[in-house]
Design a protein around this motif. Structure first.
Motif, PDB file in Angstrom:
ATOM      1  N   SER A  56       0.826  -1.211   0.000  1.00  0.00           N
ATOM      2  CA  SER A  56       0.000   0.000   0.000  1.00  0.00           C
ATOM      3  C   SER A  56       0.864   1.268   0.000  1.00  0.00           C
ATOM      4  CB  SER A  56      -0.897   0.026   1.241  1.00  0.00           C
ATOM      5  OG  SER A  56      -0.196   0.561   2.345  1.00  0.00           O
ATOM      6  N   GLY A  57       0.193   2.415  -0.064  1.00  0.00           N
ATOM      7  CA  GLY A  57       0.860   3.694   0.148  1.00  0.00           C
ATOM      8  C   GLY A  57       1.108   3.897   1.632  1.00  0.00           C
ATOM      9  N   GLY A  58       1.650   5.053   1.979  1.00  0.00           N
ATOM     10  CA  GLY A  58       1.891   5.312   3.392  1.00  0.00           C
ATOM     11  C   GLY A  58       2.490   6.675   3.624  1.00  0.00           C
ATOM     12  N   PRO A  59       2.381   7.176   4.867  1.00  0.00           N
ATOM     13  CA  PRO A  59       2.839   8.532   5.164  1.00  0.00           C
ATOM     14  C   PRO A  59       4.357   8.676   5.306  1.00  0.00           C
ATOM     15  CG  PRO A  59       1.924   7.483   7.136  1.00  0.00           C
ATOM     16  CD  PRO A  59       1.710   6.531   6.007  1.00  0.00           C
ATOM     17  N   GLU A  60       5.077   7.557   5.447  1.00  0.00           N
ATOM     18  CA  GLU A  60       6.522   7.663   5.681  1.00  0.00           C
ATOM     19  C   GLU A  60       7.246   7.992   4.382  1.00  0.00           C
ATOM     20  OE1 GLU A  60       7.019   7.472   8.788  1.00  0.00           O
ATOM     21  OE2 GLU A  60       5.174   6.413   9.342  1.00  0.00           O
ATOM     22  N   ILE A  84       1.894   0.340  -4.642  1.00  0.00           N
ATOM     23  CA  ILE A  84       1.118   1.546  -4.914  1.00  0.00           C
ATOM     24  C   ILE A  84       1.709   2.700  -4.114  1.00  0.00           C
ATOM     25  CG2 ILE A  84      -1.135   2.641  -4.629  1.00  0.00           C
ATOM     26  CD1 ILE A  84      -2.419  -0.130  -5.028  1.00  0.00           C
ATOM     27  N   CYS A  85       2.109   3.771  -4.789  1.00  0.00           N
ATOM     28  CA  CYS A  85       2.633   4.970  -4.137  1.00  0.00           C
ATOM     29  C   CYS A  85       3.834   4.612  -3.250  1.00  0.00           C
ATOM     30  CB  CYS A  85       1.517   5.674  -3.368  1.00  0.00           C
ATOM     31  SG  CYS A  85       1.875   7.420  -3.120  1.00  0.00           S
ATOM     32  N   TYR A  86       3.692   4.710  -1.917  1.00  0.00           N
ATOM     33  CA  TYR A  86       4.823   4.315  -1.074  1.00  0.00           C
ATOM     34  C   TYR A  86       5.276   2.906  -1.426  1.00  0.00           C
ATOM     35  CZ  TYR A  86       7.833   3.535   2.934  1.00  0.00           C
ATOM     36  OH  TYR A  86       8.923   3.265   3.721  1.00  0.00           O
ATOM     37  N   GLY A  87       4.314   2.049  -1.742  1.00  0.00           N
ATOM     38  CA  GLY A  87       4.628   0.660  -2.100  1.00  0.00           C
ATOM     39  C   GLY A  87       5.573   0.586  -3.288  1.00  0.00           C
ATOM     40  N   MET A  88       5.351   1.457  -4.285  1.00  0.00           N
ATOM     41  CA  MET A  88       6.278   1.472  -5.422  1.00  0.00           C
ATOM     42  C   MET A  88       7.611   2.089  -5.015  1.00  0.00           C
ATOM     43  SD  MET A  88       6.139   3.062  -9.254  1.00  0.00           S
ATOM     44  CE  MET A  88       6.390   4.816  -9.092  1.00  0.00           C
ATOM     45  N   GLN A  89       7.529   3.128  -4.174  1.00  0.00           N
ATOM     46  CA  GLN A  89       8.764   3.787  -3.746  1.00  0.00           C
ATOM     47  C   GLN A  89       9.662   2.808  -3.001  1.00  0.00           C
ATOM     48  OE1 GLN A  89       7.268   7.156  -1.553  1.00  0.00           O
ATOM     49  NE2 GLN A  89       6.407   8.139  -3.369  1.00  0.00           N
ATOM     50  N   THR A  90       9.044   1.969  -2.165  1.00  0.00           N
ATOM     51  CA  THR A  90       9.883   1.027  -1.418  1.00  0.00           C
ATOM     52  C   THR A  90      10.408  -0.080  -2.334  1.00  0.00           C
ATOM     53  OG1 THR A  90      10.176  -0.046   0.719  1.00  0.00           O
ATOM     54  CG2 THR A  90       8.145  -0.589  -0.450  1.00  0.00           C
ATOM     55  N   MET A 137      -3.259  11.476  -7.568  1.00  0.00           N
ATOM     56  CA  MET A 137      -1.943  11.335  -6.933  1.00  0.00           C
ATOM     57  C   MET A 137      -1.991  11.909  -5.523  1.00  0.00           C
ATOM     58  SD  MET A 137       0.634  10.331  -9.017  1.00  0.00           S
ATOM     59  CE  MET A 137       1.146  10.312 -10.752  1.00  0.00           C
ATOM     60  N   SER A 138      -1.098  11.445  -4.674  1.00  0.00           N
ATOM     61  CA  SER A 138      -0.969  12.020  -3.338  1.00  0.00           C
ATOM     62  C   SER A 138       0.410  11.687  -2.797  1.00  0.00           C
ATOM     63  CB  SER A 138      -2.055  11.443  -2.428  1.00  0.00           C
ATOM     64  OG  SER A 138      -1.970  12.017  -1.147  1.00  0.00           O
ATOM     65  N   HIS A 139       1.412  12.376  -3.347  1.00  0.00           N
ATOM     66  CA  HIS A 139       2.772  12.044  -2.896  1.00  0.00           C
ATOM     67  C   HIS A 139       3.685  13.259  -2.889  1.00  0.00           C
ATOM     68  CE1 HIS A 139       4.893  12.131  -6.889  1.00  0.00           C
ATOM     69  NE2 HIS A 139       3.640  12.087  -7.296  1.00  0.00           N
ATOM     70  N   GLY A 140       4.703  13.178  -2.027  1.00  0.00           N
ATOM     71  CA  GLY A 140       5.750  14.189  -1.999  1.00  0.00           C
ATOM     72  C   GLY A 140       7.018  13.621  -2.611  1.00  0.00           C
ATOM     73  N   ASP A 141       7.351  12.368  -2.247  1.00  0.00           N
ATOM     74  CA  ASP A 141       8.544  11.708  -2.813  1.00  0.00           C
ATOM     75  C   ASP A 141       8.203  11.118  -4.180  1.00  0.00           C
ATOM     76  OD1 ASP A 141       9.381  12.206  -0.278  1.00  0.00           O
ATOM     77  OD2 ASP A 141       9.523  10.099   0.338  1.00  0.00           O
ATOM     78  N   PHE A 176       0.507   6.474  -8.725  1.00  0.00           N
ATOM     79  CA  PHE A 176      -0.839   6.988  -8.471  1.00  0.00           C
ATOM     80  C   PHE A 176      -1.654   5.959  -7.709  1.00  0.00           C
ATOM     81  CE2 PHE A 176      -2.613   4.296 -11.753  1.00  0.00           C
ATOM     82  CZ  PHE A 176      -1.576   4.151 -12.652  1.00  0.00           C
ATOM     83  N   HIS A 177      -2.892   6.344  -7.368  1.00  0.00           N
ATOM     84  CA  HIS A 177      -3.751   5.478  -6.562  1.00  0.00           C
ATOM     85  C   HIS A 177      -4.879   4.877  -7.397  1.00  0.00           C
ATOM     86  CE1 HIS A 177      -2.009   6.334  -2.610  1.00  0.00           C
ATOM     87  NE2 HIS A 177      -1.687   7.483  -3.159  1.00  0.00           N
ATOM     88  N   PRO A 178      -4.720   3.642  -7.854  1.00  0.00           N
ATOM     89  CA  PRO A 178      -5.787   3.026  -8.652  1.00  0.00           C
ATOM     90  C   PRO A 178      -7.034   2.736  -7.808  1.00  0.00           C
ATOM     91  CG  PRO A 178      -4.048   1.420  -8.213  1.00  0.00           C
ATOM     92  CD  PRO A 178      -3.569   2.741  -7.687  1.00  0.00           C
TER      93      PRO A 178
HETATM   94  N1  LIG Z   1       0.492   8.319  -0.561  1.00  0.00           N
HETATM   95  C1  LIG Z   1       1.708   7.793  -0.410  1.00  0.00           C
HETATM   96  O1  LIG Z   1       1.913   6.588  -0.367  1.00  0.00           O
HETATM   97  C2  LIG Z   1       2.781   8.803  -0.147  1.00  0.00           C
HETATM   98  C3  LIG Z   1       4.152   8.188  -0.096  1.00  0.00           C
HETATM   99  C4  LIG Z   1       5.180   9.113   0.516  1.00  0.00           C
HETATM  100  N2  LIG Z   1       4.888   9.360   1.890  1.00  0.00           N
HETATM  101  C5  LIG Z   1       5.203  10.413  -0.293  1.00  0.00           C
HETATM  102  O2  LIG Z   1       4.747  11.448   0.169  1.00  0.00           O
HETATM  103  O3  LIG Z   1       5.664  10.403  -1.415  1.00  0.00           O
END
Ligand SMILES: NC(=O)CC[C@H](N)C(=O)O
Ligand SMILES: Nc1ncnc2c1ncn2[C@@H]1O[C@H](COP(=O)(O)OP(=O)(O)OP(=O)(O)O)[C@@H](O)[C@H]1O
Ligand SMILES: O=c1[nH]c(=O)c2[nH+]cn([C@@H]3O[C@H](COP(=O)(O)O)[C@@H](O)[C@H]3O)c2[nH]1
Ligand SMILES: [Mg+2]
Length: 526
Positions: A56-60, A84-90, A137-141, A176-178
């Protein structure tokens, strides 16, 4: 949930506000799934028997030392993975790619250009002449570099990697968030992943959920008597129908008139309940008690806690008065808590999400309650609840009513709550709703209401100076109440509502319309 015969998907939760929504979409597609915390015992992953894993995504932020990671077992499982989102980033950070925190933040709508269609994206597009997706979308990183073995499959004009995959391993990532409805092709993408890539069959349906919940409630409460907090809203009415079916006359409902309800709602609720439900309802008139407890309190979270505490106190008091059927004891308090209430109060099972606001029925509960909770809708979303309501035979009007928060006008009067503000607001709100119905707009918006702003503004009324309060109108369109668009109501309609409110309600000199989306704004103002 109980063991069921269905293909399964495992979701590892990194604390996103949307994790449960991923689960919802998957169940909607007809596949059973469970959400586990990302640091859940990894030894259980193989035994669970999933056909695919979603991160999943996440705030970290993966750019910070010690950020949460997917366990090695996820990669060793040989299963398809969707980050997804954080999930892809990790995925990027763990598999040798790179992520960075930059100014290229994206919140809300974005257009994703597919540059190299893979099994996930091929043939899915919102545009005719080129392959692109309208997404949320909802991300900073963002991912700056895809890991070795991965292909960048999509980009936006702000970020270099909007989607990537390693098709040989069946590993996919999307920024992005499907799972949110504002990503138009979101369900199609998830379905693609779950059915085509993971090979799941879609056999998990709504009728299954009702059966499952009835069985669980019966098992949970046995012969005990249950008290249900009934608001007349969608959720608690559906719980009433469900419990009625599950435990019959072991159920008593308590409706609390808080003085913070919609205009003349108390009487309406009692009338509807008597007419349709065939269950026993006790009405408690508690307006004075609520106003007294809220005197001098301006902080939204403090107000929510007070309101929640009073609800429970009243339920506790009433439980002592009920003549219980069954084994003679009221041991359970049932509530129409649904998943958005839980997630925004950070009460998610996995405990990884951040607190957005404490919904009265979740964050507001005191630690030492005499009654134990029964919340059969706790993992469901509004539209699922509505479908269940229809399936249970509730009237359409009731099932499709706009939701009304338990704290009611208490969180729509910004700052301190006073009886005179509540009356003024309830009347303004009634005008707005009446006009929406007249203009056939009520069913086109998901929720609409008025908000009282404790701000005075100057007006001129009949040549005289007026210095009065401001009313804000809010109307949103949403399916799941997790994300929302402000409703584009016609100017002429808004003008008409504004005129009526200012002319008919003394003490209001100005009406404004709220044009904020969620995120970043929430639907309620407090
Ligand atoms: N929505 C998310 O998963 C955000 C991932 C991460 N915290 C970011 O801001 O990029
Ligand atoms: N006035 C009330 N009297 C008794 N219980 C209430 C009252 N208001 C809220 N509750 C309890 O709190 C729960 C959560 O409230 P919430 O407003 O989210 O749900 P609802 O009122 O059932 O449905 P809706 O979202 O359609 O308004 C309710 O399901 C109900 O159990
Ligand atoms: O029962 C409730 N108790 C609460 O404390 C509460 N706060 C918000 N809401 C309702 O939840 C949905 C999402 O609202 P927000 O975007 O404001 O969080 C919207 O439908 C809100 O009306 C509540 N319902
Ligand atoms: Mg309600």
């Amino acid at each position: 949930m109980t063991n069921i015969h269905s293909d399964k998907i495992l979701i590892l939760d990194f604390g996103a506000q949307y994790t449960q929504l991923i689960a919802r979409r998957i169940r909607e597609i007809g596949v059973y799934c469970e959400i586990w915390a990302w640091d859940h015992n990894p030894a259980e992953i193989a035994a669970f028997g999933a056909k695919g894993i979603i991160l999943s995504g996440g705030p970290e932020s993966t750019t910070v030392h010690g950020a949460p990671k997917a366990p090695q077992e996820v990669f060793d499982s040989g299963l398809p993975i969707l980050g997804i989102c954080y999930g892809m980033q990790t995925l990027a950070a763990q598999l040798g790619g790179a992520t960075e925190a930059a100014d290229a933040r994206e919140f809300g709508h974005a257009c994703v250009n597919v540059v190299s269609p893979d099994k996930l994206l091929s043939g899915i597009s919102d545009h005719d002449s080129f392959q692109a997706l309208d997404v949320w979308m909802s991300h900073g990183d963002h991912v700056a570099k895809a890991p070795p073995g991965f292909t960048v499959t999509a980009v936006t004009d702000r970020i270099p990697v909007a989607a990537m995959s390693n098709e040989a391993k069946r590993w996919y990532g999307v920024q992005f968030h499907p799972e949110v409805t504002h990503t138009k092709q979101g369900t199609a993408l998830l379905k693609r992943f779950i059915t085509d890539i993971c090979g799941c069959q879609t056999l998990w349906t709504a009728a299954h959920i009702i059966e499952d919940q009835i069985a669980r409630v019966r098992e949970q409460v046995g012969k005990d008597h249950v008290l249900l907090g009934l608001s007349g809203g969608v959720d608690s009415s559906v719980v009433a129908a469900l419990l009625h079916r599950a435990i019959g006359d072991q159920l008593t409902c308590v409706f609390v008139d808080t003085g913070l309800l919609r205009w003349q709602e108390g009487d309406q609720v009692m009338a509807t309940m008597a007419e349709h439900m065939g269950v026993k309802v006790i009405r408690v008139n508690a307006a004075e008690r609520y106003f007294k407890a809220l005197e001098g309190v301006a902080d939204p979270e403090a107000k929510r806690k007070i309101i929640g505490r009073l609800f429970v106190e009243i339920f506790d008091e009433e439980s002592a008065k009920v003549t219980a059927v069954g084994n003679g004891q009221v041991k359970w308090l049932a509530q129409g808590t649904i998943y958005p209430d839980v997630i925004e109060s950070a009460g998610s099972k996995t405990g990884k999400a951040h607190v957005i606001k404490s919904h009265h029925n979740v964050g507001g509960l005191p630690d030492h309650m005499k009654l134990k909770l029964v919340e059969p809708l706790r993992e469901l979303f509004k539209d699922e609840v509505r479908r269940i309501g229809v399936e249970l035979g509730l009237p359409r009007d009731m099932v499709y009513r706009h939701p009304f928060p338990g704290p009611g006008l208490g969180v729509r009067i910004l700052g301190e709550v006073k009886p005179e503000y509540a009356e003024l607001l309830a009347r303004a709100d009634a005008i707005f709703i009446e006009e929406l119905r007249k203009a056939d707009l009520y069913d086109q918006v998901s929720q609409a209401f008025a908000v009282f702003l404790p701000v005075k503004s100057v007006g001129v009324v009949g040549d005289a100076r007026a210095y009065e309060w401001v009313i804000a109108l809010r109307a949103v369109e949403t399916i799941d109440f997790m994300t929302a668009h402000w409703a584009e109501l016609p100017y002429s309609f808004l003008g008409n509502v504004s005129n009526r409110i200012i002319n008919e309600i003394r003490g209001v000199s100005r009406v404004v319309y709220d044009i904020s989306g969620k995120p970043p704004a929430t639907i309620e103002w407090e």
